[in-house]
Design an enzyme around this catalytic site. Structure first.
Site, PDB file in Angstrom:
ATOM      1  N   ASP A  17       5.732  27.693  39.820  1.00  0.00           N
ATOM      2  CA  ASP A  17       6.682  27.499  38.721  1.00  0.00           C
ATOM      3  C   ASP A  17       7.200  26.063  38.679  1.00  0.00           C
ATOM      4  OD1 ASP A  17       8.158  28.262  36.541  1.00  0.00           O
ATOM      5  OD2 ASP A  17       9.739  29.256  37.675  1.00  0.00           O
ATOM      6  N   GLY A  18       7.585  25.620  37.482  1.00  0.00           N
ATOM      7  CA  GLY A  18       8.225  24.314  37.325  1.00  0.00           C
ATOM      8  C   GLY A  18       7.349  23.251  36.687  1.00  0.00           C
ATOM      9  N   ASN A  19       6.175  23.642  36.183  1.00  0.00           N
ATOM     10  CA  ASN A  19       5.288  22.653  35.541  1.00  0.00           C
ATOM     11  C   ASN A  19       5.945  22.014  34.325  1.00  0.00           C
ATOM     12  OD1 ASN A  19       3.353  23.440  37.354  1.00  0.00           O
ATOM     13  ND2 ASN A  19       2.151  24.645  35.887  1.00  0.00           N
ATOM     14  N   GLY A  20       6.623  22.852  33.528  1.00  0.00           N
ATOM     15  CA  GLY A  20       7.241  22.354  32.306  1.00  0.00           C
ATOM     16  C   GLY A  20       8.338  21.347  32.620  1.00  0.00           C
ATOM     17  N   TRP A  22       8.672  19.585  35.306  1.00  0.00           N
ATOM     18  CA  TRP A  22       8.042  18.392  35.892  1.00  0.00           C
ATOM     19  C   TRP A  22       7.638  17.435  34.771  1.00  0.00           C
ATOM     20  CZ3 TRP A  22       3.353  15.889  35.569  1.00  0.00           C
ATOM     21  CH2 TRP A  22       3.022  15.022  36.616  1.00  0.00           C
ATOM     22  N   HIS A  34       1.255  21.378  33.224  1.00  0.00           N
ATOM     23  CA  HIS A  34       0.298  22.420  33.613  1.00  0.00           C
ATOM     24  C   HIS A  34      -0.976  21.782  34.189  1.00  0.00           C
ATOM     25  CE1 HIS A  34       2.896  25.425  32.044  1.00  0.00           C
ATOM     26  NE2 HIS A  34       2.739  25.095  30.786  1.00  0.00           N
ATOM     27  N   SER A  62       1.561  35.050  33.163  1.00  0.00           N
ATOM     28  CA  SER A  62       2.111  36.411  33.185  1.00  0.00           C
ATOM     29  C   SER A  62       1.908  37.093  31.834  1.00  0.00           C
ATOM     30  CB  SER A  62       3.608  36.365  33.514  1.00  0.00           C
ATOM     31  OG  SER A  62       4.339  35.896  32.395  1.00  0.00           O
ATOM     32  N   THR A  63       2.067  38.418  31.836  1.00  0.00           N
ATOM     33  CA  THR A  63       1.958  39.165  30.563  1.00  0.00           C
ATOM     34  C   THR A  63       3.039  38.697  29.584  1.00  0.00           C
ATOM     35  OG1 THR A  63       3.176  40.939  31.710  1.00  0.00           O
ATOM     36  CG2 THR A  63       0.824  41.263  31.412  1.00  0.00           C
ATOM     37  N   GLU A  64       4.140  38.178  30.108  1.00  0.00           N
ATOM     38  CA  GLU A  64       5.229  37.694  29.245  1.00  0.00           C
ATOM     39  C   GLU A  64       4.956  36.275  28.728  1.00  0.00           C
ATOM     40  OE1 GLU A  64       5.892  39.316  32.259  1.00  0.00           O
ATOM     41  OE2 GLU A  64       6.196  41.109  31.048  1.00  0.00           O
ATOM     42  N   LEU A 128     -12.027  32.466  52.228  1.00  0.00           N
ATOM     43  CA  LEU A 128     -10.698  32.660  51.639  1.00  0.00           C
ATOM     44  C   LEU A 128     -10.871  33.538  50.407  1.00  0.00           C
ATOM     45  CD1 LEU A 128      -7.606  31.639  51.502  1.00  0.00           C
ATOM     46  CD2 LEU A 128      -8.439  30.106  49.718  1.00  0.00           C
ATOM     47  N   GLU A 200       7.982  38.504  52.954  1.00  0.00           N
ATOM     48  CA  GLU A 200       8.989  37.470  53.218  1.00  0.00           C
ATOM     49  C   GLU A 200       8.979  36.488  52.047  1.00  0.00           C
ATOM     50  OE1 GLU A 200      11.070  37.309  55.852  1.00  0.00           O
ATOM     51  OE2 GLU A 200      10.235  39.207  56.559  1.00  0.00           O
TER      52      GLU A 200
HETATM   53  C1  IPE Z   1       6.442  33.066  36.290  1.00  0.00           C
HETATM   54  O1  IPE Z   1       7.085  31.950  35.812  1.00  0.00           O
HETATM   55  C2  IPE Z   1       5.027  33.106  35.816  1.00  0.00           C
HETATM   56  C3  IPE Z   1       4.116  32.108  36.380  1.00  0.00           C
HETATM   57  C4  IPE Z   1       4.422  31.202  37.264  1.00  0.00           C
HETATM   58  C5  IPE Z   1       2.767  32.178  35.900  1.00  0.00           C
HETATM   59  P1  IPE Z   1       7.923  31.968  34.451  1.00  0.00           P
HETATM   60  O2  IPE Z   1       8.385  30.590  34.225  1.00  0.00           O
HETATM   61  O3  IPE Z   1       7.116  32.599  33.365  1.00  0.00           O
HETATM   62  O4  IPE Z   1       9.130  32.945  34.799  1.00  0.00           O
HETATM   63  P2  IPE Z   1      10.591  33.008  34.201  1.00  0.00           P
HETATM   64  O5  IPE Z   1      10.467  33.149  32.709  1.00  0.00           O
HETATM   65  O6  IPE Z   1      11.283  31.748  34.588  1.00  0.00           O
HETATM   66  O7  IPE Z   1      11.230  34.197  34.859  1.00  0.00           O
HETATM   67  C1  IPE Z   2       4.792  27.698  35.520  1.00  0.00           C
HETATM   68  O1  IPE Z   2       5.471  26.614  34.979  1.00  0.00           O
HETATM   69  C2  IPE Z   2       3.447  27.930  34.863  1.00  0.00           C
HETATM   70  C3  IPE Z   2       3.441  29.021  33.885  1.00  0.00           C
HETATM   71  C4  IPE Z   2       4.383  29.895  33.700  1.00  0.00           C
HETATM   72  C5  IPE Z   2       2.253  29.155  33.074  1.00  0.00           C
HETATM   73  P1  IPE Z   2       6.446  26.767  33.738  1.00  0.00           P
HETATM   74  O2  IPE Z   2       5.699  26.489  32.489  1.00  0.00           O
HETATM   75  O3  IPE Z   2       7.145  28.080  33.766  1.00  0.00           O
HETATM   76  O4  IPE Z   2       7.463  25.595  34.024  1.00  0.00           O
HETATM   77  P2  IPE Z   2       9.040  25.622  33.759  1.00  0.00           P
HETATM   78  O5  IPE Z   2       9.590  26.816  34.466  1.00  0.00           O
HETATM   79  O6  IPE Z   2       9.231  25.713  32.278  1.00  0.00           O
HETATM   80  O7  IPE Z   2       9.524  24.332  34.342  1.00  0.00           O
HETATM   81 MG    MG Z   3       8.861  28.702  34.613  1.00  0.00          MG
END
Ligand code: IPE
Ligand code: IPE
Ligand code: MG
Length: 235
Positions: A17-20, A22, A34, A62-64, A128, A200
């Site tokens: 998480d956190g690509n956006g 970044w 991404h 994710s599905t969401e 792996l 964990e």
């Molecule tokens: C979870 O991250 C899904 C992935 C890393 C692929 P999200 O960014 O979608 O989750 P929320 O919306 O912050 O809970």
């Molecule tokens: C995780 O990074 C990758 C995916 C969910 C596809 P995000 O795109 O959720 O990055 P943030 O959370 O917006 O920083």
């Molecule tokens: Mg995210």
């Protein structure tokens, strides 16, 4: 490198998480985050082999996440295709077996075929196991398992935890020992909700594109110092 730890998790799962954020912090479009995150994956896969991790599960879509703007969703599909084209031969040569978690049928035919091909040609590898969760949701996975069990006309009294586990997308992988979430969010976001009953957790504020081998080692070391009790008392 920090001190040697003797307890290595057999199965590590990562919420990347956190690509956006970044990208946004650099004034770049989200898709650049991404892309950077995908580049980063290479070193984490290699480090997993080096550390002795046997199963690595990565949450990629994710599905969401279908609910994000169309451009971002399409960009993520393209990134998946590109990364398969670019990395498959090398991963195969290194003995990585690729498995997919989630509903493949809902993915565009072209990318679905690439994913199927990558699973097919790596099926005998065992250095792996790399589970790629793409179009994955923990609730959807449980619904899918219930559907399969009902379709097989299993009598109610024969529905056990072991049978449910066997019908999940992760069938064949042990439950994750360690789940890492980058970017500081302290939530599950529909990831491995059945399998994580006794995993964990390790949450780091580091954004996924910056989560390097050293950070990964810190997470593994932290796991090495955890006392797992599984509801029982220390031995
Ligand atoms: C979870 O991250 C899904 C992935 C890393 C692929 P999200 O960014 O979608 O989750 P929320 O919306 O912050 O809970
Ligand atoms: C995780 O990074 C990758 C995916 C969910 C596809 P995000 O795109 O959720 O990055 P943030 O959370 O917006 O920083
Ligand atoms: Mg995210």
């Amino acid at each position: 490198m920090s001190e040697l730890v003797n307890k290595i998790p057999e199965h590590v799962a990562i919420i990347m998480d956190g690509n956006g954020r970044w990208a946004e912090s650099r004034g770049l479009p989200r898709l650049e985050g991404h892309r950077a995150g995908t580049e980063n994956l290479r070193q984490i896969i290699r480090a997993s082999v080096e550390f002795g991790v046997k199963y690595l599960t990565i949450y990629a879509f994710s599905t969401e996440n279908w609910g994000r703007p169309k451009d971002e969703v399409n960009g993520l599909i393209t990134i998946l295709e590109t990364v398969i084209d670019r990395e498959l031969n090398e991963l195969n040569a290194e003995g990585v077996r690729i498995c997919h978690l989630g509903r493949l049928e809902a993915m565009p035919a072209k990318v679905r075929k690439k994913v199927e091909y990558s699973m097919h040609i790596t099926q005998n590898n065992d250095q792996l196991i790399l589970n790629v969760a793409w179009n994955y949701g923990g609730r959807d996975e449980i619904v899918h398992a219930i559907q399969k069990i009902i379709q097989a006309s299993v009598p109610a009294e024969q529905v056990t935890e072991a049978l449910v586990s066997k019908n999940l997308f992760t069938q064949g992988s042990p439950d994750p020992d360690l789940i890492i979430r980058t970017s500081g969010e302290m939530r599950v976001s529909n990831f491995l909700i059945w399998q994580s009953a006794y995993s964990e957790w390790y949450v780091t504020p580091t954004l996924w594109p910056d989560f390097n081998k050293e950070e990964y080692k810190k997470a593994i070391d932290a796991y090495g110092h955890r006392k797992r009790r599984f509801g029982k008392l220390d031995q």
